[in-house]
Design an enzyme around this catalytic site. Sequence first.
Site, PDB file in Angstrom:
ATOM      1  N   LYS A   1       0.843  -1.189   0.000  1.00  0.00           N
ATOM      2  CA  LYS A   1       0.000   0.000   0.000  1.00  0.00           C
ATOM      3  C   LYS A   1       0.882   1.243   0.000  1.00  0.00           C
ATOM      4  CE  LYS A   1      -0.287   1.220   4.792  1.00  0.00           C
ATOM      5  NZ  LYS A   1      -1.032   1.476   5.994  1.00  0.00           N
TER       6      LYS A   1
ATOM      7  N   HIS B   1      -2.242  -6.229   4.976  1.00  0.00           N
ATOM      8  CA  HIS B   1      -1.982  -7.200   6.046  1.00  0.00           C
ATOM      9  C   HIS B   1      -3.115  -7.227   7.072  1.00  0.00           C
ATOM     10  CE1 HIS B   1      -0.364  -3.557   7.922  1.00  0.00           C
ATOM     11  NE2 HIS B   1      -0.490  -4.154   9.072  1.00  0.00           N
TER      12      HIS B   1
ATOM     13  N   GLU C   1      -5.622   4.356  17.712  1.00  0.00           N
ATOM     14  CA  GLU C   1      -4.395   3.815  18.309  1.00  0.00           C
ATOM     15  C   GLU C   1      -3.678   4.847  19.172  1.00  0.00           C
ATOM     16  OE1 GLU C   1      -1.753   2.447  15.216  1.00  0.00           O
ATOM     17  OE2 GLU C   1      -2.095   4.205  13.987  1.00  0.00           O
TER      18      GLU C   1
ATOM     19  N   ASP D   1      -3.882   6.245   4.855  1.00  0.00           N
ATOM     20  CA  ASP D   1      -3.086   5.252   5.574  1.00  0.00           C
ATOM     21  C   ASP D   1      -3.965   4.153   6.165  1.00  0.00           C
ATOM     22  OD1 ASP D   1      -0.714   4.165   6.774  1.00  0.00           O
ATOM     23  OD2 ASP D   1      -1.409   4.958   8.686  1.00  0.00           O
TER      24      ASP D   1
ATOM     25  N   HIS E   1      -7.167  -0.023   4.610  1.00  0.00           N
ATOM     26  CA  HIS E   1      -7.483  -1.172   5.466  1.00  0.00           C
ATOM     27  C   HIS E   1      -8.955  -1.266   5.888  1.00  0.00           C
ATOM     28  CE1 HIS E   1      -3.238  -1.943   5.778  1.00  0.00           C
ATOM     29  NE2 HIS E   1      -2.988  -0.845   6.455  1.00  0.00           N
TER      30      HIS E   1
ATOM     31  N   LYS F   1      -4.640   8.672  15.509  1.00  0.00           N
ATOM     32  CA  LYS F   1      -3.348   8.396  16.145  1.00  0.00           C
ATOM     33  C   LYS F   1      -3.236   9.161  17.460  1.00  0.00           C
ATOM     34  CE  LYS F   1      -0.016   7.175  12.583  1.00  0.00           C
ATOM     35  NZ  LYS F   1       0.257   5.886  13.220  1.00  0.00           N
TER      36      LYS F   1
HETATM   37  P1  NDP Z   1      11.785   2.721   3.211  1.00  0.00           P
HETATM   38  O1  NDP Z   1      11.995   4.088   2.702  1.00  0.00           O
HETATM   39  O2  NDP Z   1      12.193   2.390   4.597  1.00  0.00           O
HETATM   40  O3  NDP Z   1      12.564   1.679   2.250  1.00  0.00           O
HETATM   41  C1  NDP Z   1      12.548   1.804   0.856  1.00  0.00           C
HETATM   42  C2  NDP Z   1      13.489   0.791   0.253  1.00  0.00           C
HETATM   43  O4  NDP Z   1      13.453   0.951  -1.158  1.00  0.00           O
HETATM   44  C3  NDP Z   1      14.947   0.961   0.684  1.00  0.00           C
HETATM   45  O5  NDP Z   1      15.511  -0.321   0.829  1.00  0.00           O
HETATM   46  C4  NDP Z   1      15.557   1.661  -0.531  1.00  0.00           C
HETATM   47  O6  NDP Z   1      16.920   1.339  -0.692  1.00  0.00           O
HETATM   48  C5  NDP Z   1      14.791   1.004  -1.637  1.00  0.00           C
HETATM   49  N1  NDP Z   1      14.864   1.772  -2.883  1.00  0.00           N
HETATM   50  C6  NDP Z   1      14.393   3.014  -3.124  1.00  0.00           C
HETATM   51  N2  NDP Z   1      14.638   3.368  -4.405  1.00  0.00           N
HETATM   52  C7  NDP Z   1      15.252   2.310  -4.988  1.00  0.00           C
HETATM   53  C8  NDP Z   1      15.754   2.052  -6.286  1.00  0.00           C
HETATM   54  N3  NDP Z   1      15.650   2.936  -7.301  1.00  0.00           N
HETATM   55  N4  NDP Z   1      16.354   0.848  -6.520  1.00  0.00           N
HETATM   56  C9  NDP Z   1      16.479  -0.071  -5.522  1.00  0.00           C
HETATM   57  N5  NDP Z   1      16.008   0.119  -4.274  1.00  0.00           N
HETATM   58  C10 NDP Z   1      15.415   1.299  -4.011  1.00  0.00           C
HETATM   59  O7  NDP Z   1      10.247   2.382   2.949  1.00  0.00           O
HETATM   60  P2  NDP Z   1       9.325   1.341   3.745  1.00  0.00           P
HETATM   61  O8  NDP Z   1      10.061   0.074   3.901  1.00  0.00           O
HETATM   62  O9  NDP Z   1       8.777   1.988   4.955  1.00  0.00           O
HETATM   63  O10 NDP Z   1       8.095   1.161   2.752  1.00  0.00           O
HETATM   64  C11 NDP Z   1       8.147   0.373   1.571  1.00  0.00           C
HETATM   65  C12 NDP Z   1       6.716   0.162   1.079  1.00  0.00           C
HETATM   66  O11 NDP Z   1       5.969  -0.557   2.064  1.00  0.00           O
HETATM   67  C13 NDP Z   1       5.936   1.470   0.860  1.00  0.00           C
HETATM   68  O12 NDP Z   1       5.055   1.296  -0.211  1.00  0.00           O
HETATM   69  C14 NDP Z   1       5.138   1.605   2.147  1.00  0.00           C
HETATM   70  O13 NDP Z   1       3.974   2.381   1.969  1.00  0.00           O
HETATM   71  C15 NDP Z   1       4.798   0.159   2.435  1.00  0.00           C
HETATM   72  N6  NDP Z   1       4.488  -0.129   3.837  1.00  0.00           N
HETATM   73  C16 NDP Z   1       5.389   0.175   4.818  1.00  0.00           C
HETATM   74  C17 NDP Z   1       5.099  -0.116   6.132  1.00  0.00           C
HETATM   75  C18 NDP Z   1       6.071   0.164   7.227  1.00  0.00           C
HETATM   76  O14 NDP Z   1       5.706  -0.024   8.392  1.00  0.00           O
HETATM   77  N7  NDP Z   1       7.289   0.619   6.913  1.00  0.00           N
HETATM   78  C19 NDP Z   1       3.797  -0.743   6.524  1.00  0.00           C
HETATM   79  C20 NDP Z   1       2.962  -1.084   5.406  1.00  0.00           C
HETATM   80  C21 NDP Z   1       3.307  -0.767   4.123  1.00  0.00           C
HETATM   81  P3  NDP Z   1      18.054   2.392  -0.303  1.00  0.00           P
HETATM   82  O15 NDP Z   1      17.869   2.646   1.163  1.00  0.00           O
HETATM   83  O16 NDP Z   1      19.279   1.663  -0.651  1.00  0.00           O
HETATM   84  O17 NDP Z   1      17.765   3.624  -1.136  1.00  0.00           O
END
Ligand code: NDP
Length: 470
Positions: A137, A167, A205, A224, A229, A328
């Site tokens: 999402k 989820h 929450e 969000d 959800h 929140k």
């Molecule tokens: P982050 O910003 O923490 O992580 C993003 C990741 O994407 C990093 O590993 C980054 O790598 C990588 N990335 C970005 N650009 C590129 C690229 N061009 N090529 C390769 N890798 C790339 O985001 P989140 O993990 O928080 O979120 C990811 C997804 O999950 C989003 O859609 C979010 O909405 C969803 N989500 C997140 C939740 C959470 O609790 N975090 C909960 C539910 C959904 P690098 O650091 O090396 O740039």
Amino acid sequence: MADSSNDQTLLIMGASGDLTARLLLPGLGALLATGSVQRLHLIGSAVDDWDDDRWRARIAESFAQADASGQETDAAIKGARYLRSDVTDQDDLRALLDACRGQVILYFALPPTVTEKVIHVLTDIGVPAGTRLVTEKPFGSDAASAAALNDLLTQLVPEDHVHRIDHFVAMPSVLSILGVRFANRMVEPLLNSQHVESVDVIFDESLALEGRAGYYDGAGAMVDMIQSHLLEVMSLFAMEPVPTLAAEDVRDAKAQILRATRIWHDDPATYSRRARYTAGEVDGRMVPSYVDEEGIDGSRDTETFAELVLAVDTWRWAGVPFRLRSGKALGSPRTEVTVTFKPPQRVPTGMTGDGSTGYGKPDRLHIGIALDTNLLGLDLNITGKGDPSHIDPVSLVGDFGAGRLPPYGEVLRGVLQGDPPLSVRGDMAVQCWRIIEPVQKAWRENRVPLREYEAGGTGPGGWPHTGLPA
Ligand code: NDP
């Protein structure tokens, strides 16, 4: 050469991100520890200059967090590979696909804008036959962009190979809605407009921003939580009884509800509310005002509390308001579907009760929707607690425990086994945007004031116009 026909490769794009560390890998660890998944290869990729050892350490840490150990978890850690890449680059992406063995599962744990770019690149280079795509999402940013994304994805793979993750739908408490409704003779016949006054789907929450400003400030509580959800939870609760739990039956029934859903009286200015928290104390810790949290742009008017009332125009639910809400930094967390029943036809003359109803409190069914509990409650009226003709409200509550897997473990089980009921079908994702769009428009046009509430409090107070309770 070794036979790889039964192998699967889970390629996590966004390996160094928050979702991967906190939810995805712990869920995977818990799933592997059940021994039900074999021959899974794990490839991580991100822009970060990591190597295999660093990635393996990340996996081991997340598995330990889930208390997940055993032969399959050890094998997954040992065989894991990290490939540094920019996944928006054709050559990098092709190299990643070439490194996969057996069936390919591409998990987009990436920022949504990057996911969209990668999907475009994939339509140029193609994916191996049988590939499954897993998106997070938010899916698109409105109904039109979600529909456009669906078109791209289904150019690549059939719809049942696309897993749009929610989820919430895999939380044991949410799944228990099915059992409560369809495995009890005394529940289902009452769930309709003849007997039900209103339905609340609430996710209040105590958590505040918790360092997620970058994502949250662009989304807000409406996108969000409600769009992503709570509409899914509502459709599961409101759907017609299904003949089987097969994906097409459950998804068809849920989609029918979403298509029939609109803002109450088509009046988003009256039947929606938004607010954001100011500084206050939550669970003994001081929380700064939302606008003072690091990384927040106060001029965006992002809401941390969103609420709306919906009508579900089906024979079963016509005239029953469904209230969806999430906030929140609230002092009294409450995460449940609450069904409020109409009063009894009449109580016998001579039986007395308290309060404005004249009999007691409305009967209510509470179905918890929390991550780690599975609560079920029933509010009823009885007599005989002292004065035999006096009506006394009582509450029966049970906690029936967490599920066999955390939600992301359940989600990944569905993905690896090619079992899509726990993910969102493309048309449903579009409907969830379509439902909230009139509210977003009313908010953009400032027809609904952005109110404030103190962190640790109960939210912005009652509905001034609708007569609904707070
Ligand atoms: P982050 O910003 O923490 O992580 C993003 C990741 O994407 C990093 O590993 C980054 O790598 C990588 N990335 C970005 N650009 C590129 C690229 N061009 N090529 C390769 N890798 C790339 O985001 P989140 O993990 O928080 O979120 C990811 C997804 O999950 C989003 O859609 C979010 O909405 C969803 N989500 C997140 C939740 C959470 O609790 N975090 C909960 C539910 C959904 P690098 O650091 O090396 O740039």
